[in-house]
Design an enzyme around this catalytic site. Structure first.
Site, PDB file in Angstrom:
ATOM      1  N   THR A 180       0.807  -1.219   0.000  1.00  0.00           N
ATOM      2  CA  THR A 180       0.000   0.000   0.000  1.00  0.00           C
ATOM      3  C   THR A 180       0.840   1.270   0.000  1.00  0.00           C
ATOM      4  OG1 THR A 180      -0.089  -0.057   2.413  1.00  0.00           O
ATOM      5  CG2 THR A 180      -1.913  -1.112   1.232  1.00  0.00           C
ATOM      6  N   LYS A 181       2.150   1.140   0.072  1.00  0.00           N
ATOM      7  CA  LYS A 181       3.016   2.312   0.209  1.00  0.00           C
ATOM      8  C   LYS A 181       3.509   2.813  -1.151  1.00  0.00           C
ATOM      9  CE  LYS A 181       2.599   2.266   4.662  1.00  0.00           C
ATOM     10  NZ  LYS A 181       1.725   1.102   4.843  1.00  0.00           N
ATOM     11  N   ASN A 182       4.125   3.994  -1.149  1.00  0.00           N
ATOM     12  CA  ASN A 182       4.611   4.610  -2.391  1.00  0.00           C
ATOM     13  C   ASN A 182       5.595   3.720  -3.126  1.00  0.00           C
ATOM     14  OD1 ASN A 182       3.288   6.704  -1.032  1.00  0.00           O
ATOM     15  ND2 ASN A 182       4.617   8.260  -1.929  1.00  0.00           N
TER      16      ASN A 182
END
Length: 376
Positions: A180-182
Site C-alpha cells: 500500500t506504500k509509495n
C-alpha cells in the site's frame, strides 16, 4: 471499480527479480538489498539503513535497541496502526496514548510532557500521511527528559520536516514498503539508525544474534552467536522488486503529488463551502502524496458517502480505529488526558484512491463523484 490501492509497478520489476534469481543469491543481503539500502542512505543521509521484512519488524528492532523493558512506558498516539504499539508492548512496556492534533492527525506535541512519568523511556511518533510531526518540540522534550525517540515513518519516505528527512530526526526511523506504500516489495520495511554506535548491535540483532555481517565484510574469519536476535532480513527477490521503483523514485513521487494536488484543487470549493475538510500541510513540511483524505461531518455522513462512492464504482476507505478503545489497547495501555480529537477525527476521515498508476481522468471522476454527493 476504481480500487483504493494498486501496488506500484514500473515495468522493470520482473527483469530485476530474474537477475536476483540468476545470481544464485536470493536470501538476505544480496546485491539488490545492498542497492536499496544505499539508495535510502543516499536520499536521507542516515548513518545506516537496514532493510527489514516489514516496518513492524523495524519497529521491533527499534524497541530492542532502545532497551525497552518490562514496566517501562512509551508515549505514542492512539491514532496509528497496531505495529507502533505492538513493538513496545512485546518488550513488556505500557503504551501511554495522548491525543492528536486535528489539523495533521499527528501526536499533539503540547501534550507529551504532561504524560511523562519516572517510567517513561521513549516517545514514538507517527508521521501520518507523510506529514511530519512537530519534531523540534518533541526532540527538545526528549533531550530534557533523557528519552529515546522512534519515528514511525511508515508513510514518510522522501518527506521532510524543515529540510530534514522523516525517519532521520529521532534515534531510529522506520519505513514501510508494504504493497500500500509509495514504494513496495510486497511486505518489507527499513530501519534507519541515526547514531553510528548502534549500527553493530542492530546488525547482530537483524542477523539472528550473530556477527555474520562482519564476516561477509571480511572483518572476522568466522561468525558467532554474539547476542539475542532474530531473522529480519528480506529475500533479495523482494528487494529486487523494490529497487525497480527506487530507480524511478522521483517519477513515482511526482505522479502521486500531481494526483494529490489535483484532488485538492477540485475539492477545494467543497471545503470553502464548509461541506468537507481537506488535509493540512504545515509550513516546513514536504509530503510525498502518499494519501489523500477528506473529513466529513460525522461517521454517519461518511458511511453514506462510502456507499455512494461504491455505487459509482469507486472504493473509498476509512482508516485506524483508535488503539486505546481496542481490547488490546485497554489491556496494554492507557490514555493520558482527554480524548478531544482522536476518536472524533478518526470517525470523520475518509481516504480516496491514491496509487502510482492512478490517472488524471480517474482522479477527476472520483472528485466529481464526491462533489455530486454534496450536491455541488
Amino acid at each position: 471499480m476504481i480500487r483504493f490501492n494498486v501496488p506500484p509497478y514500473t515495468g522493470k520489476e520482473m527483469d530485476n527479480m530474474k537477475k536476483a534469481v540468476e545470481s544464485m543469491h536470493i536470501c538476505g543481503d544480496g546485491e539488490f538489498t545492498k542497492k536499496c539500502s544505499k539508495f535510502v542512505e543516499g536520499i536521507t543521509g542516515t548513518s545506516k539503513c537496514l532493510l527489514t521484512t516489514s516496518c513492524t519488524h523495524a519497529l521491533e528492532m527499534a524497541a530492542l535497541l532502545c532497551d525497552i523493558r518490562q514496566g517501562d512506558e512509551v508515549i505514542l498516539p492512539s491514532y496509528t496502526f497496531v505495529s507502533t504499539a505492538d513493538a513496545f508492548v512485546l518488550r513488556g512496556a505500557k503504551a501511554v496514548f495522548v491525543d492528536i492534533r486535528p489539523d495533521t492527525m499527528n501526536i499533539d506535541e503540547t501534550l507529551i510532557e504532561a504524560a511523562i512519568t519516572e517510567k517513561t523511556r521513549a516517545i514514538a511518533v507517527v508521521h501520518y500521511a507523510g506529514i511530519g510531526c512537530e519534531m523540534d518540540t518533541i526532540m527538545d522534550i526528549a533531550r530534557r527528559h533523557n528519552l529515546m525517540v522512534v519515528e514511525d515513518a511508515a508513510q514518510g519516505i522522501m518527506c521532510t520536516y524543515k529540510g530534514r528527512q522523516l525517519g532521520t530526526i529521532g534515534d531510529f526511523g522506520c519505513y514501510s514498503f508494504h504493497e500500500t506504500k509509495n514504494f513496495s516489495m510486497g511486505e518489507g520495511g527499513a530501519l534507519l539508525i541515526r547514531e553510528p554506535e548502534y549500527i553493530e548491535k542492530a546488525e547482530i540483532l537483524r542477523e539472528k544474534g550473530t556477527d555474520r555481517s562482519k564476516y561477509y565484510r571480511g572483518q572476522v574469519d568466522k561468525y558467532r552467536w554474539q547476542n539475542y536476535g532474530s531473522s529480519y532480513l528480506p529475500s533479495d527477490i523482494n528487494a529486487a522488486y523494490l529497487y525497480s521503483q527506487f530507480e524511478v523514485a522521483d517519477k513515482v513521487n511526482e505522479a502521486r503529488i500531481a494526483r494529490w494536488n489535483q484532488y485538492y484543487e477540485l475539492l477545494l470549493p467543497l471545503a470553502e463551502a464548509g461541506k468537507i475538510e481537506l488535509p493540512v500541510v504545515p509550513e516546513g513540511c514536504v509530503h510525498n502524496g502518499h494519501m489523500f483524505y477528506i473529513k466529513t461531518k460525522d461517521m454517519e455522513e461518511r458511511a453514506r458517502l462510502i456507499d455512494f462512492m461504491k455505487g459509482k464504482d469507486v472504493l473509498t476507505v476509512f482508516h485506524y480505529i483508535p488503539l486505546h478503545s481496542a481490547p488490546a489497547g485497554l489491556k496494554f495501555g492507557r490514555f493520558h488526558g482527554e480524548d478531544r480529537y482522536t476518536t472524533r477525527e478518526s470517525e470523520r476521515l475518509l481516504r480516496l484512491p491514491m496509487f502510482y498508476q492512478l490517472t488524471e481522468d480517474e482522479t477527476a471522476y472520483i472528485a466529481g463523484c464526491v462533489k455530486e454527493f454534496y450536491g455541488a
